[in-house]
Design an enzyme around this catalytic site. Structure first.
Site, PDB file in Angstrom:
ATOM      1  N   HIS A 154       0.850  -1.187   0.000  1.00 34.42           N
ATOM      2  CA  HIS A 154       0.000   0.000   0.000  1.00 34.42           C
ATOM      3  C   HIS A 154       0.889   1.242   0.000  1.00 34.42           C
ATOM      4  O   HIS A 154       2.124   1.140   0.032  1.00 34.42           O
ATOM      5  CB  HIS A 154      -0.945  -0.005   1.199  1.00 34.42           C
ATOM      6  CG  HIS A 154      -0.267   0.092   2.535  1.00 34.42           C
ATOM      7  ND1 HIS A 154       0.528  -0.908   3.050  1.00 34.42           N
ATOM      8  CD2 HIS A 154      -0.274   1.081   3.469  1.00 34.42           C
ATOM      9  CE1 HIS A 154       0.976  -0.560   4.244  1.00 34.42           C
ATOM     10  NE2 HIS A 154       0.513   0.657   4.510  1.00 34.42           N
ATOM     11  N   HIS A 191       1.323   3.931   2.183  1.00 36.90           N
ATOM     12  CA  HIS A 191       1.735   4.707   3.336  1.00 36.90           C
ATOM     13  C   HIS A 191       3.260   4.826   3.281  1.00 36.90           C
ATOM     14  O   HIS A 191       3.948   3.901   2.818  1.00 36.90           O
ATOM     15  CB  HIS A 191       1.281   4.056   4.639  1.00 36.90           C
ATOM     16  CG  HIS A 191      -0.142   4.388   5.001  1.00 36.90           C
ATOM     17  ND1 HIS A 191      -0.930   3.566   5.771  1.00 36.90           N
ATOM     18  CD2 HIS A 191      -0.919   5.463   4.683  1.00 36.90           C
ATOM     19  CE1 HIS A 191      -2.127   4.115   5.921  1.00 36.90           C
ATOM     20  NE2 HIS A 191      -2.148   5.262   5.269  1.00 36.90           N
ATOM     21  N   ASP A 202       5.926   4.612   5.131  1.00 41.08           N
ATOM     22  CA  ASP A 202       6.907   3.657   5.644  1.00 41.08           C
ATOM     23  C   ASP A 202       6.971   2.388   4.806  1.00 41.08           C
ATOM     24  O   ASP A 202       7.817   1.515   5.059  1.00 41.08           O
ATOM     25  CB  ASP A 202       6.623   3.316   7.111  1.00 41.08           C
ATOM     26  CG  ASP A 202       5.196   2.852   7.368  1.00 41.08           C
ATOM     27  OD1 ASP A 202       4.279   3.390   6.744  1.00 41.08           O
ATOM     28  OD2 ASP A 202       5.000   1.955   8.220  1.00 41.08           O
ATOM     29  N   HIS A 203       6.116   2.291   3.806  1.00 42.97           N
ATOM     30  CA  HIS A 203       6.112   1.129   2.916  1.00 42.97           C
ATOM     31  C   HIS A 203       6.517   1.471   1.479  1.00 42.97           C
ATOM     32  O   HIS A 203       6.566   0.578   0.643  1.00 42.97           O
ATOM     33  CB  HIS A 203       4.731   0.469   2.904  1.00 42.97           C
ATOM     34  CG  HIS A 203       4.334  -0.075   4.236  1.00 42.97           C
ATOM     35  ND1 HIS A 203       4.452  -1.404   4.572  1.00 42.97           N
ATOM     36  CD2 HIS A 203       3.842   0.551   5.341  1.00 42.97           C
ATOM     37  CE1 HIS A 203       4.039  -1.579   5.821  1.00 42.97           C
ATOM     38  NE2 HIS A 203       3.661  -0.408   6.303  1.00 42.97           N
ATOM     39  N   HIS A 255      -7.242  -2.189   5.751  1.00 47.31           N
ATOM     40  CA  HIS A 255      -6.453  -1.053   6.217  1.00 47.31           C
ATOM     41  C   HIS A 255      -7.156   0.219   5.749  1.00 47.31           C
ATOM     42  O   HIS A 255      -7.969   0.163   4.809  1.00 47.31           O
ATOM     43  CB  HIS A 255      -5.030  -1.156   5.635  1.00 47.31           C
ATOM     44  CG  HIS A 255      -4.005  -0.348   6.356  1.00 47.31           C
ATOM     45  ND1 HIS A 255      -3.818  -0.422   7.720  1.00 47.31           N
ATOM     46  CD2 HIS A 255      -3.085   0.555   5.903  1.00 47.31           C
ATOM     47  CE1 HIS A 255      -2.839   0.407   8.066  1.00 47.31           C
ATOM     48  NE2 HIS A 255      -2.387   0.997   6.988  1.00 47.31           N
ATOM     49  N   ASP A 311       0.252  -4.064   6.937  1.00 46.09           N
ATOM     50  CA  ASP A 311      -0.755  -3.312   7.675  1.00 46.09           C
ATOM     51  C   ASP A 311      -2.190  -3.757   7.409  1.00 46.09           C
ATOM     52  O   ASP A 311      -2.719  -3.563   6.305  1.00 46.09           O
ATOM     53  CB  ASP A 311      -0.618  -1.831   7.335  1.00 46.09           C
ATOM     54  CG  ASP A 311       0.766  -1.299   7.670  1.00 46.09           C
ATOM     55  OD1 ASP A 311       1.679  -2.115   7.853  1.00 46.09           O
ATOM     56  OD2 ASP A 311       0.920  -0.069   7.737  1.00 46.09           O
ATOM     57  N   HIS A 363       7.573  -5.003  11.795  1.00 48.88           N
ATOM     58  CA  HIS A 363       6.795  -3.751  11.714  1.00 48.88           C
ATOM     59  C   HIS A 363       6.373  -3.298  13.109  1.00 48.88           C
ATOM     60  O   HIS A 363       5.195  -3.133  13.414  1.00 48.88           O
ATOM     61  CB  HIS A 363       5.571  -3.956  10.808  1.00 48.88           C
ATOM     62  CG  HIS A 363       4.894  -2.673  10.410  1.00 48.88           C
ATOM     63  ND1 HIS A 363       3.961  -2.057  11.195  1.00 48.88           N
ATOM     64  CD2 HIS A 363       5.015  -1.907   9.298  1.00 48.88           C
ATOM     65  CE1 HIS A 363       3.506  -0.958  10.587  1.00 48.88           C
ATOM     66  NE2 HIS A 363       4.150  -0.851   9.437  1.00 48.88           N
TER      67      HIS A 363
END
Length: 297
Positions: free
Chosen positions: A57, A59, A61-62, A135, A202, A260
């Site tokens: 996805h 976000h 941090d990914h 999510h 997530d 994570h």
């Protein structure tokens, strides 16, 4: 190879996400967060090892490591195509990340946005599949399934007088004439199930999580929070370590990898303790730059 085990905020000990799976001739880079290019350097892994870029996805941090990875592919002159899989709803985000700054693009990045659940790639490595997760933004988990094969039985081969190059020929052709007898591969082998790898980031608990984890030899799964913050985990669309352990137990997982972690936790032994209350198999609390083997069948 674990490149980062942190979540939204990196710490002194934990980079943001990043995971490189080496599978036959494939190198699948999952969710490269900020700093992933540098982590590859620390790990001694070149950009040429990457054959697929898999995002769950969008976000930060990914995915904030995508610009550095894409530019490094060109800087190092990687000659093979690199396939980029990501939720189709994030096309605009990927375009911005891919062309975040000026650079001389010579590598070939083939975008393959994910529109729906199912198999998104096939090859000699097996099938790469995705399932929807739960999510706040559209998110997919990944599963890699190796084709089933045959395990040759040495005692059966000896009984029929088959050895050396004959074994390979029998495997390729399915049968072999030895003297006056035709021997089939089924007579000298047993079925070997293909290995399975699952990657779940997530998400709240949902059907997709269990489907991805089903009979996985290795499950890499987020465990952002401990049970004391279960309400917070549900609010923000995350799992606890206890829930990750439940998933592994109910899905027949062989090795469970927790990762994570929220920056609020300095001591991670409690994550293993919580997961172990539900799951009796092997548990690994991931560490940055750690190498984790897929269990052999």
């Amino acid at each position: 190879m674990v490149l980062g085990t942190g979540s939204q905020v990196p710490t002194r000990a934990r980079n943001q996400n990043g995971y490189l799976l080496r599978w036959d001739d494939q190198g699948l880079l999952f969710d490269p967060g900020e700093g992933t290019q540098r982590q590859l350097q620390f790990a001694g892994v070149s950009a040429s090892a990457i054959t697929r870029l898999c995002l769950t996805h969008f976000h930060g941090d990914h995915c904030l490591g995508v610009p550095g990875i894409v530019q490094r592919l060109s800087l190092d002159g990687v000659s093979h195509p690199v396939y980029a899989h990501y939720p189709a709803s994030g096309r605009a985000f990927f375009e911005r990340l891919r062309h975040a700054s000026a650079f001389h693009e010579v590598a070939t990045v083939v975008e393959e946005p994910i529109e729906a659940e199912g198999t998104i790639a096939r090859g000699s490595f097996g099938a790469l599949e995705v399932k929807r997760l739960d999510h706040p933004v559209e998110s997919f988990g990944y599963r890699l399934v190796e084709p089933a094969g045959r395990r040759m039985l040495p005692e059966a081969l000896d009984r029929f007088g088959i050895s050396g190059p004959q074994v390979g020929r029998l495997q390729r052709e399915g049968s072999l004439t030895v003297g006056a007898r035709t021997v089939t591969v089924q007579q000298v082998s047993v079925r070997r199930e293909g290995q399975r790898f699952a990657f779940v980031m997530d998400t709240r608990l949902c059907d997709g999580v269990f489907a991805l984890a089903e009979k996985a030899d290795l499950l890499v799964i987020e465990s952002t929070f401990l049970s004391s913050e279960a309400a917070l985990a549900a609010e923000y669309g995350h799992l606890t370590a206890a829930q990750a352990g439940r998933v592994a137990a109910e899905s027949g997982v062989r090795k469970l990898v927790l990762t994570h972690f929220s920056q609020r936790y300095d001591e991670l032994t409690r994550f293993e303790d919580e997961a172990a209350r539900a799951f009796g198999g092997e548990i690994v609390v991931a560490e940055d730059l750690g190498r984790i083997a897929v269990p052999k069948r």
